[in-house]
Design a protein around this motif. Structure first.
Motif, short mmCIF file in Angstrom:
data_model
loop_
_atom_site.label_atom_id
_atom_site.label_comp_id
_atom_site.label_asym_id
_atom_site.label_seq_id
_atom_site.Cartn_x
_atom_site.Cartn_y
_atom_site.Cartn_z
N HIS A 96 0.83 -1.21 0.00
CA HIS A 96 0.00 0.00 0.00
C HIS A 96 0.86 1.26 0.00
N PHE A 97 1.85 1.28 0.89
CA PHE A 97 2.64 2.51 1.04
C PHE A 97 3.46 2.80 -0.21
N ALA A 98 3.96 1.76 -0.89
CA ALA A 98 4.70 1.98 -2.13
C ALA A 98 3.78 2.57 -3.19
N ALA A 99 2.55 2.05 -3.28
CA ALA A 99 1.60 2.59 -4.25
C ALA A 99 1.19 4.01 -3.87
N MET A 100 1.00 4.27 -2.58
CA MET A 100 0.63 5.61 -2.13
C MET A 100 1.69 6.64 -2.48
N GLU A 101 2.96 6.23 -2.42
CA GLU A 101 4.03 7.15 -2.77
C GLU A 101 3.95 7.52 -4.26
N GLN A 102 3.60 6.56 -5.09
CA GLN A 102 3.41 6.87 -6.50
C GLN A 102 2.27 7.87 -6.69
N LEU A 103 1.18 7.68 -5.95
CA LEU A 103 0.06 8.62 -6.01
C LEU A 103 0.48 10.01 -5.56
N ARG A 104 1.24 10.06 -4.47
CA ARG A 104 1.66 11.35 -3.95
C ARG A 104 2.47 12.12 -4.98
N VAL A 105 3.40 11.43 -5.65
CA VAL A 105 4.22 12.08 -6.67
C VAL A 105 3.36 12.47 -7.87
N LEU A 106 2.47 11.57 -8.29
CA LEU A 106 1.64 11.82 -9.47
C LEU A 106 0.79 13.07 -9.30
N TYR A 107 0.14 13.20 -8.15
CA TYR A 107 -0.79 14.30 -7.95
C TYR A 107 -0.19 15.47 -7.16
N GLY A 108 1.08 15.36 -6.79
CA GLY A 108 1.71 16.44 -6.05
C GLY A 108 1.19 16.60 -4.64
N TYR A 109 0.70 15.51 -4.04
CA TYR A 109 0.20 15.58 -2.67
C TYR A 109 1.37 15.83 -1.71
N PRO A 110 1.13 16.58 -0.64
CA PRO A 110 2.19 16.74 0.37
C PRO A 110 2.40 15.43 1.14
N GLU A 111 3.59 15.26 1.67
CA GLU A 111 3.86 14.06 2.47
C GLU A 111 2.96 14.05 3.70
N GLY A 112 2.47 12.86 4.04
CA GLY A 112 1.60 12.71 5.20
C GLY A 112 0.14 12.97 4.93
N MET A 113 -0.21 13.34 3.68
CA MET A 113 -1.62 13.58 3.37
C MET A 113 -2.40 12.26 3.45
#
Length: 203
Positions: A31-48
């Motif tokens: 999950h966390f590896a996939a979430m990191e891809q999402l964060r980069v893709l959408y420009g989400y801040p860390e910890g969102m």
């Protein structure tokens, strides 16, 4: 297919969501590896926090990771121009009466790669008279994939005049990814976000 936007949005999102969200303490390394891809893709801040749709998908860690991998490829590594991708995605979302998918992509494309008038015209489909040949062929491809599970010869011929082999291959893969997305979001009764308060009524 023509939907009553308000009625369809209410049908899909007006009822209680069918599966609970998973909290982050229930997630594993996939999950966390996939979430990191999402964060980069959408420009989400860390910890969102994980968005509700993705927090529901996380019930299946392997499918969650695979879904995110394909979504990132479609969004960041596709050879198709962004405008053509959004035409295919929005037409697919409209044909499947998918309020979450439709509204999110209206929000991200309106005023950037598509005008409000063009977004409205997508609801009419490839038969609307104002499209140029390539736009019309992309919309028709989405319609034919929906209707007959293949792109017909006439639409393919036009597409092949403008797109290379890689782009031609990626178009039905793109549409298929968003058909799957519509199936999942509609069936789970995924609630709308603040960016997408109108669902299929968004223009």
């Amino acid at each position: 297919m023509s939907w009553d936007a308000a009625a369809r949005t209410g049908q899909v999102t007006g009822a209680r969501e069918r599966l609970p969200f998973l909290s982050e303490d229930q997630l594993d390394e996939r999950h966390f590896a996939a979430m990191e891809q999402l964060r980069v893709l959408y420009g989400y801040p860390e910890g969102m926090p994980l968005a509700p749709f993705f927090a529901t998908l996380a019930h299946s860690p392997d499918f969650f990771a695979g879904y995110i991998d394909l979504g990132v490829a479609v969004s960041m590594r596709s050879a198709l121009p962004l405008r053509l991708r959004e035409l295919a995605i929005l037409r697919t979302g409209w044909l499947h009466g998918a309020p979450y998918l439709w509204g999110e992509h209206v929000h991200t494309s309106r005023g950037k790669v598509l005008s409000p008038e063009e977004i409205e015209r997508i609801t009419q489909g490839s038969q609307a008279p104002e499209w140029d040949a390539l736009d019309r062929a992309v919309l028709r491809a989405a319609e034919e994939l929906h209707e007959d599970a293949m792109i017909g010869d006439a639409a393919w011929e036009v597409l092949a005049q403008h797109l290379d082999a890689r782009q031609l291959l990626e178009l039905p893969i793109l549409a298929g990814h968003y058909v799957m997305t519509a199936f999942v979001q509609n069936s789970l009764r995924t609630r709308l976000t603040e960016n997408n308060p109108a669902g299929l009524a968004a223009r």
